[in-house]
Design a protein around this motif. Structure first.
Motif, PDB file in Angstrom:
ATOM      1  N   GLU A  43       8.246   0.084 -12.129  1.00 44.81           N
ATOM      2  CA  GLU A  43       7.353   1.226 -12.234  1.00 44.81           C
ATOM      3  C   GLU A  43       7.270   1.612 -13.704  1.00 44.81           C
ATOM      4  OE1 GLU A  43       6.836   5.131  -9.511  1.00 44.81           O
ATOM      5  OE2 GLU A  43       8.832   4.786 -10.279  1.00 44.81           O
ATOM      6  N   ASN A  44       6.069   1.717 -14.227  1.00 47.88           N
ATOM      7  CA  ASN A  44       5.880   2.110 -15.620  1.00 47.88           C
ATOM      8  C   ASN A  44       5.630   3.604 -15.690  1.00 47.88           C
ATOM      9  OD1 ASN A  44       6.085  -0.478 -16.837  1.00 47.88           O
ATOM     10  ND2 ASN A  44       4.066  -0.947 -16.040  1.00 47.88           N
ATOM     11  N   LYS A  45       6.594   4.300 -16.229  1.00 51.59           N
ATOM     12  CA  LYS A  45       6.466   5.754 -16.399  1.00 51.59           C
ATOM     13  C   LYS A  45       6.329   6.046 -17.885  1.00 51.59           C
ATOM     14  CE  LYS A  45       8.494   7.437 -12.301  1.00 51.59           C
ATOM     15  NZ  LYS A  45       8.002   8.593 -11.655  1.00 51.59           N
ATOM     16  N   ALA A  46       6.001   7.274 -18.202  1.00 54.86           N
ATOM     17  CA  ALA A  46       5.870   7.672 -19.602  1.00 54.86           C
ATOM     18  C   ALA A  46       7.189   7.490 -20.346  1.00 54.86           C
ATOM     19  CB  ALA A  46       5.403   9.120 -19.686  1.00 54.86           C
ATOM     20  N   THR A  47       8.298   7.578 -19.619  1.00 52.34           N
ATOM     21  CA  THR A  47       9.611   7.449 -20.244  1.00 52.34           C
ATOM     22  C   THR A  47      10.055   5.991 -20.381  1.00 52.34           C
ATOM     23  OG1 THR A  47      10.658   7.683 -18.077  1.00 52.34           O
ATOM     24  CG2 THR A  47      10.386   9.687 -19.395  1.00 52.34           C
ATOM     25  N   GLY A  48       9.293   5.069 -19.848  1.00 54.87           N
ATOM     26  CA  GLY A  48       9.648   3.653 -19.932  1.00 54.87           C
ATOM     27  C   GLY A  48       9.591   2.993 -18.575  1.00 54.87           C
ATOM     28  N   LYS A  49       9.986   1.736 -18.557  1.00 56.78           N
ATOM     29  CA  LYS A  49       9.958   0.970 -17.314  1.00 56.78           C
ATOM     30  C   LYS A  49      11.185   1.293 -16.476  1.00 56.78           C
ATOM     31  CE  LYS A  49       7.456  -2.881 -19.279  1.00 56.78           C
ATOM     32  NZ  LYS A  49       7.462  -4.290 -19.589  1.00 56.78           N
ATOM     33  N   MET A  50      10.960   1.355 -15.159  1.00 47.56           N
ATOM     34  CA  MET A  50      12.065   1.623 -14.248  1.00 47.56           C
ATOM     35  C   MET A  50      12.018   0.615 -13.108  1.00 47.56           C
ATOM     36  SD  MET A  50      12.941   5.105 -12.143  1.00 47.56           S
ATOM     37  CE  MET A  50      12.924   6.061 -13.632  1.00 47.56           C
ATOM     38  N   LEU A  51      13.149  -0.017 -12.824  1.00 50.23           N
ATOM     39  CA  LEU A  51      13.249  -0.949 -11.708  1.00 50.23           C
ATOM     40  C   LEU A  51      13.702  -0.182 -10.478  1.00 50.23           C
ATOM     41  CD1 LEU A  51      15.072  -3.939 -13.457  1.00 50.23           C
ATOM     42  CD2 LEU A  51      12.624  -3.550 -13.205  1.00 50.23           C
ATOM     43  N   LYS A  52      13.049  -0.467  -9.344  1.00 43.12           N
ATOM     44  CA  LYS A  52      13.404   0.198  -8.092  1.00 43.12           C
ATOM     45  C   LYS A  52      13.338  -0.800  -6.941  1.00 43.12           C
ATOM     46  CE  LYS A  52      11.912   4.935  -8.987  1.00 43.12           C
ATOM     47  NZ  LYS A  52      11.062   6.020  -8.485  1.00 43.12           N
ATOM     48  N   ALA A  53      14.094  -0.500  -5.899  1.00 41.58           N
ATOM     49  CA  ALA A  53      14.024  -1.260  -4.654  1.00 41.58           C
ATOM     50  C   ALA A  53      13.749  -0.271  -3.537  1.00 41.58           C
ATOM     51  CB  ALA A  53      15.335  -2.001  -4.397  1.00 41.58           C
ATOM     52  N   ALA A  54      12.727  -0.570  -2.742  1.00 39.61           N
ATOM     53  CA  ALA A  54      12.353   0.299  -1.626  1.00 39.61           C
ATOM     54  C   ALA A  54      12.670  -0.425  -0.324  1.00 39.61           C
ATOM     55  CB  ALA A  54      10.868   0.647  -1.692  1.00 39.61           C
ATOM     56  N   LEU A  55      13.387   0.256   0.566  1.00 45.35           N
ATOM     57  CA  LEU A  55      13.697  -0.291   1.884  1.00 45.35           C
ATOM     58  C   LEU A  55      12.717   0.301   2.889  1.00 45.35           C
ATOM     59  CD1 LEU A  55      15.740  -2.056   3.526  1.00 45.35           C
ATOM     60  CD2 LEU A  55      16.827   0.110   4.147  1.00 45.35           C
TER      61      LEU A  55
ATOM     62  N   LYS B  40       0.829  -1.217   0.000  1.00 46.01           N
ATOM     63  CA  LYS B  40       0.000   0.000   0.000  1.00 46.01           C
ATOM     64  C   LYS B  40       0.864   1.268   0.000  1.00 46.01           C
ATOM     65  CE  LYS B  40      -2.746  -0.144   3.446  1.00 46.01           C
ATOM     66  NZ  LYS B  40      -3.733  -0.212   4.517  1.00 46.01           N
ATOM     67  N   LEU B  41       2.095   1.197   0.480  1.00 49.44           N
ATOM     68  CA  LEU B  41       2.967   2.369   0.549  1.00 49.44           C
ATOM     69  C   LEU B  41       3.708   2.648  -0.761  1.00 49.44           C
ATOM     70  CD1 LEU B  41       4.450   1.780   4.110  1.00 49.44           C
ATOM     71  CD2 LEU B  41       2.681   3.426   3.454  1.00 49.44           C
ATOM     72  N   LEU B  42       3.635   1.724  -1.711  1.00 48.55           N
ATOM     73  CA  LEU B  42       4.307   1.897  -2.996  1.00 48.55           C
ATOM     74  C   LEU B  42       3.460   2.780  -3.913  1.00 48.55           C
ATOM     75  CD1 LEU B  42       5.510  -1.765  -3.624  1.00 48.55           C
ATOM     76  CD2 LEU B  42       6.900   0.182  -2.905  1.00 48.55           C
ATOM     77  N   PRO B  43       4.089   3.351  -4.950  1.00 48.19           N
ATOM     78  CA  PRO B  43       3.302   4.128  -5.916  1.00 48.19           C
ATOM     79  C   PRO B  43       2.219   3.253  -6.557  1.00 48.19           C
ATOM     80  CG  PRO B  43       5.659   4.400  -6.300  1.00 48.19           C
ATOM     81  CD  PRO B  43       5.511   3.330  -5.268  1.00 48.19           C
ATOM     82  N   ASP B  44       1.206   3.890  -7.092  1.00 48.05           N
ATOM     83  CA  ASP B  44       0.124   3.170  -7.755  1.00 48.05           C
ATOM     84  C   ASP B  44       0.621   2.446  -9.001  1.00 48.05           C
ATOM     85  OD1 ASP B  44      -1.723   4.024  -5.894  1.00 48.05           O
ATOM     86  OD2 ASP B  44      -2.325   5.776  -7.059  1.00 48.05           O
ATOM     87  N   GLU B  45      -0.024   1.354  -9.306  1.00 42.79           N
ATOM     88  CA  GLU B  45       0.190   0.591 -10.531  1.00 42.79           C
ATOM     89  C   GLU B  45       1.635   0.161 -10.750  1.00 42.79           C
ATOM     90  OE1 GLU B  45      -1.805   2.196 -13.938  1.00 42.79           O
ATOM     91  OE2 GLU B  45      -3.409   3.013 -12.707  1.00 42.79           O
ATOM     92  N   VAL B  46       2.253  -0.376  -9.716  1.00 42.99           N
ATOM     93  CA  VAL B  46       3.578  -0.962  -9.869  1.00 42.99           C
ATOM     94  C   VAL B  46       3.420  -2.477  -9.909  1.00 42.99           C
ATOM     95  CG1 VAL B  46       4.737   0.934  -8.692  1.00 42.99           C
ATOM     96  CG2 VAL B  46       4.082  -1.092  -7.394  1.00 42.99           C
ATOM     97  N   GLN B  47       4.427  -3.132 -10.441  1.00 44.85           N
ATOM     98  CA  GLN B  47       4.417  -4.591 -10.488  1.00 44.85           C
ATOM     99  C   GLN B  47       5.590  -5.091  -9.644  1.00 44.85           C
ATOM    100  OE1 GLN B  47       4.595  -6.253 -14.408  1.00 44.85           O
ATOM    101  NE2 GLN B  47       4.753  -8.327 -13.657  1.00 44.85           N
ATOM    102  N   LEU B  48       5.280  -5.924  -8.631  1.00 40.48           N
ATOM    103  CA  LEU B  48       6.332  -6.473  -7.794  1.00 40.48           C
ATOM    104  C   LEU B  48       7.161  -7.459  -8.586  1.00 40.48           C
ATOM    105  CD1 LEU B  48       4.550  -7.165  -4.387  1.00 40.48           C
ATOM    106  CD2 LEU B  48       5.652  -5.095  -5.189  1.00 40.48           C
ATOM    107  N   LEU B  49       8.454  -7.474  -8.319  1.00 43.65           N
ATOM    108  CA  LEU B  49       9.349  -8.419  -8.971  1.00 43.65           C
ATOM    109  C   LEU B  49       9.722  -9.504  -7.973  1.00 43.65           C
ATOM    110  CD1 LEU B  49      11.726  -5.982 -10.881  1.00 43.65           C
ATOM    111  CD2 LEU B  49       9.744  -7.210 -11.760  1.00 43.65           C
ATOM    112  N   VAL B  50       9.563 -10.739  -8.371  1.00 45.32           N
ATOM    113  CA  VAL B  50       9.911 -11.883  -7.531  1.00 45.32           C
ATOM    114  C   VAL B  50      11.269 -12.381  -8.007  1.00 45.32           C
ATOM    115  CG1 VAL B  50       9.246 -14.195  -6.803  1.00 45.32           C
ATOM    116  CG2 VAL B  50       7.487 -12.478  -7.217  1.00 45.32           C
ATOM    117  N   PRO B  51      12.238 -12.508  -7.102  1.00 46.07           N
ATOM    118  CA  PRO B  51      13.558 -12.980  -7.517  1.00 46.07           C
ATOM    119  C   PRO B  51      13.496 -14.400  -8.074  1.00 46.07           C
ATOM    120  CG  PRO B  51      13.551 -12.341  -5.182  1.00 46.07           C
ATOM    121  CD  PRO B  51      12.159 -12.237  -5.676  1.00 46.07           C
TER     122      PRO B  51
END
Length: 179
Positions: A92-104, A53-64
């Protein structure tokens, strides 16, 4: 003729009720058997929901692809306080393309908050975990990124003043075992 029409209507109504009534093939006993939910499993599901719930909207979690099966959230104590931090890696899908992020995430007074984020690179996530790489009693965050034909990239982070600091960046090929 009238009687025939009446029988056809009764047959049609009966068939419709039978189909709408949910009659179908009953489940086999194997399909109905589910393992009991442990208290730890219930608590973990609750935490997972809170973090997502704390992540930005419409993100896709990545499973290792390596590590514990089905765990899209990893836990480990990076600051040595006896309370696990959590990492969620997502796309995260942005207008500029997909971006991978890790949130701690860190827990304060039963509430989770994002304390630090880092950008990933590559096409996917190979590994996310909290091994103690330098054997100092505190876990580091290790993220393995899939780079396609180029191999894989390994980022190792430490935690300093609630911020992730890149300690090491390496390339590797194949699988590795840090746990």
């Amino acid at each position: 003729m009238r009687m025939l029409n009446k029988l056809i209507r009764i047959g049609f109504i009966s068939t419709t009720l039978l189909l709408l009534g949910g009659c179908g093939i009953p489940a086999t006993p194997v399909d109905m058997i589910k393992p009991p939910l442990s208290e730890a499993s219930i608590q973990r599901d609750k935490i997972n929901h809170e973090l997502i719930k704390l992540l930005p909207d419409e993100v896709q979690l990545l499973v290792p692809t390596q590590g514990k099966d089905g765990n899209d959230i990893s836990f480990g104590d990076m600051d040595g306080d006896g309370i696990d931090e959590a990492v969620v890696v997502y796309e995260e899908n942005k207008a500029t393309g997909k971006m991978l992020k890790a949130a701690l995430f860190k827990q304060d007074n039963e509430e989770w908050r994002i304390v630090s984020e880092v950008k990933g690179f590559g096409y996917g996530l190979e590994y996310a975990g909290f091994p103690d790489i330098d054997q100092d009693g505190r876990s580091e965050l290790v993220l393995g990124w899939s780079l396609g034909a180029a191999g894989n990239g390994l980022d190792i982070y430490g935690l300093s003043e609630d911020k992730l600091k890149l300690l090491s960046k390496k390339e590797y090929h194949g699988k590795f075992d840090l746990e």
